[in-house]
Design a protein around this motif. Structure first.
Motif, PDB file in Angstrom:
ATOM      1  N   GLY A  78       0.766  -1.126  -0.076  1.00  0.00           N
ATOM      2  CA  GLY A  78      -0.057  -0.092  -0.026  1.00  0.00           C
ATOM      3  C   GLY A  78       0.770   1.429  -0.107  1.00  0.00           C
ATOM      4  O   GLY A  78       0.270   2.441   0.031  1.00  0.00           O
ATOM      5  N   ALA A  79       2.098   1.218  -0.050  1.00  0.00           N
ATOM      6  CA  ALA A  79       2.826   2.449  -0.249  1.00  0.00           C
ATOM      7  C   ALA A  79       2.661   3.411  -1.170  1.00  0.00           C
ATOM      8  O   ALA A  79       2.635   4.625  -1.229  1.00  0.00           O
ATOM      9  CB  ALA A  79       4.378   1.961  -0.363  1.00  0.00           C
ATOM     10  N   VAL A  80       2.407   2.715  -2.495  1.00  0.00           N
ATOM     11  CA  VAL A  80       1.803   3.335  -3.602  1.00  0.00           C
ATOM     12  C   VAL A  80       0.596   2.565  -4.264  1.00  0.00           C
ATOM     13  O   VAL A  80       0.844   1.440  -4.357  1.00  0.00           O
ATOM     14  CB  VAL A  80       3.028   3.631  -4.626  1.00  0.00           C
ATOM     15  N   PRO A  81      -0.145   3.159  -4.862  1.00  0.00           N
ATOM     16  CA  PRO A  81      -1.097   2.328  -5.930  1.00  0.00           C
ATOM     17  C   PRO A  81      -0.386   1.734  -6.919  1.00  0.00           C
ATOM     18  O   PRO A  81       0.516   2.310  -7.452  1.00  0.00           O
ATOM     19  CB  PRO A  81      -2.004   3.483  -6.299  1.00  0.00           C
ATOM     20  N   VAL A  82      -1.004   0.471  -7.400  1.00  0.00           N
ATOM     21  CA  VAL A  82      -0.198  -0.259  -8.469  1.00  0.00           C
ATOM     22  C   VAL A  82      -1.453  -0.621  -9.333  1.00  0.00           C
ATOM     23  O   VAL A  82      -2.326  -1.207  -8.917  1.00  0.00           O
ATOM     24  CB  VAL A  82       0.158  -1.523  -7.949  1.00  0.00           C
ATOM     25  N   THR A  83      -1.138  -0.269 -10.510  1.00  0.00           N
ATOM     26  CA  THR A  83      -2.599  -0.199 -11.382  1.00  0.00           C
ATOM     27  C   THR A  83      -2.111  -0.915 -12.511  1.00  0.00           C
ATOM     28  O   THR A  83      -1.193  -0.672 -13.393  1.00  0.00           O
ATOM     29  CB  THR A  83      -2.964   0.965 -11.838  1.00  0.00           C
TER      30      THR A  83
END
Length: 403
Positions: A78-83
């Motif tokens: 959850g440190a950065v969104p991964v899309t």
């Protein structure tokens, strides 16, 4: 039908493995080490980034891309969104696929491209989109391909993919069976870069350089030592699941025998196990050509509960004792496979899942990594064991198009 006698005949397995699927599964650890070396030579381990990207965008063809995005999301916690950017197009061939950046993508976002081919025009066009938007682009792709050349022109970074087993003589899928002149010949199953979609080993070659990159960005703990441990764990799984190891002590062969004629319900607990279950379901469809359903606990018990008690449940069907069974095909029955990242804790749904399967008389298998495994090692053990199982299901299937 699955020929279980073939599972304990290494020489026959080797003859059936015309695509090098077992070799690809066994070389997963070597491809991680080669991928680490390529990433180092490309300079990923020497990056001095200023801050983190706002989001990671992942694009590429085949089922491996989805698992790359899933695991990056699990490892970044959850440190950065991964899309994952899903492709569009009017045809399933990789040359017809197109990808588009979301409207919000810009200079603070990082675009990751993964492909063992590199000739996809849609990915080359995506590089151009990213250049106009100011997105940084990193790709794992073969050298000298149109995608690698496009990245060189747009100041992106291309990391060479670690090579797999020597490519066999087939290049467009296995030959279709002979047909009468009046019937149309069917095309063979889909391939990518000369290998079947979902071919084992390719996934790790695509993921490894991205783990080096995300480690340098401070998003994951996947530096050289962690990747060396990952490669060692893949080697250990290959030793346990190799074709010379007997079925009774071989997790890959055992699972293949258990799933023969079954509808696998892959129930997972944890983000890494969930990624492994979804990857397994995709590989089952693309290699042995078998359906499998993946769901996460505890919701899996409600989502698949009707399958355990419905028409696929044990004991259902005709109860006419005197019916003719000679030409009657065996009905497919569900089998639950529990995938966990470690021993169940106090808040685990594992006990309830077991109770449900026992109450419905549904057979159950469990897959769990060695105690004390890191998230990377857990992913290696779950995915590699599932890959070996899928390969054995493919090779021992008398109707498989890959043998």
């Amino acid at each position: 039908m699955l020929d279980e006698t073939l599972l304990d005949a290494p020489e026959d397995l080797a003859r059936a493995d015309v695509r090098g699927l077992l070799r690809g599964a066994a070389q997963a650890g070597a491809r991680v080490r080669t991928g680490l070396r390529h990433a180092t030579e490309a300079g990923l381990d020497a990056l001095r980034p200023e801050g983190r990207p706002r989001a990671l965008l992942v694009a590429g063809p085949g089922p491996a891309t989805a698992c790359v995005a899933d695991l990056l999301a699990a490892f970044t916690n959850g440190a950065v969104p991964v899309t994952r950017l899903g492709p569009t197009g009017n045809h399933a061939a990789t040359g017809a696929l197109r990808w588009s950046l979301p409207g919000w993508a810009g200079p603070v976002d990082l675009l990751l491209l993964v492909t063992p081919d590199g000739t996809e025009g849609g990915l080359t066009a995506l590089v151009d989109q990213a250049y106009r938007r100011g997105c940084t682009v990193v790709a794992v792709t073969p050298q000298g391909t149109p995608l690698a050349d496009a990245l060189g022109e747009s100041r992106g970074l291309a990391v060479p993919i670690a090579p797999g087993p020597a490519e066999p003589a087939w290049h467009d899928g296995p030959p279709a069976p002979a047909s009468p002149p009046e019937q149309e010949t069917r095309p063979g199953p889909a391939t990518l870069a000369g290998q079947p979609l979902g071919a084992p080993g390719t996934f790790w070659a695509l993921l490894t350089p991205l783990l080096v990159l995300t480690d340098r960005l401070g998003l994951t703990r996947s530096g050289p030592q962690a990747l060396a441990a990952l490669a060692d764990r893949l080697d250990e799984v290959a030793e346990r699941c190799g074709p010379a190891v007997a079925l009774y002590s071989n997790p890959g062969k055992t699972l293949a025998a258990e799933l023969s004629g079954a509808l696998p319900l892959l129930w997972s607990e944890g983000a890494v196990a969930g990624a492994a279950a979804r990857h397994w379901a995709a590989v089952c469809a693309t290699l042995p050509g078998r359906p499998a359903l993946a769901a996460e606990l505890p919701e899996a018990m409600a989502a698949h509960g009707a399958l355990l008690a419905g028409p696929f449940a044990p004991g259902t069907g005709s109860d006419d004792f005197f019916r003719d069974r000679v030409e009657e095909p065996e009905a497919m029955r569900p089998r639950v496979v529990l995938l966990r990242e470690g021993p169940p804790g106090s808040d685990s749904a594992t006990v309830q899942a077991r109770d449900l399967t026992y109450a419905q008389e549904t057979p159950l298998s469990e897959l769990e990594p060695a105690e004390g495994s890191s998230p990377l090692q857990a992913a290696a053990e779950l995915i590699a064991t599932a890959d070996f199982c899928s390969v054995y299901l493919t090779l021992a299937d008398t109707d498989s198009p890959w043998t």
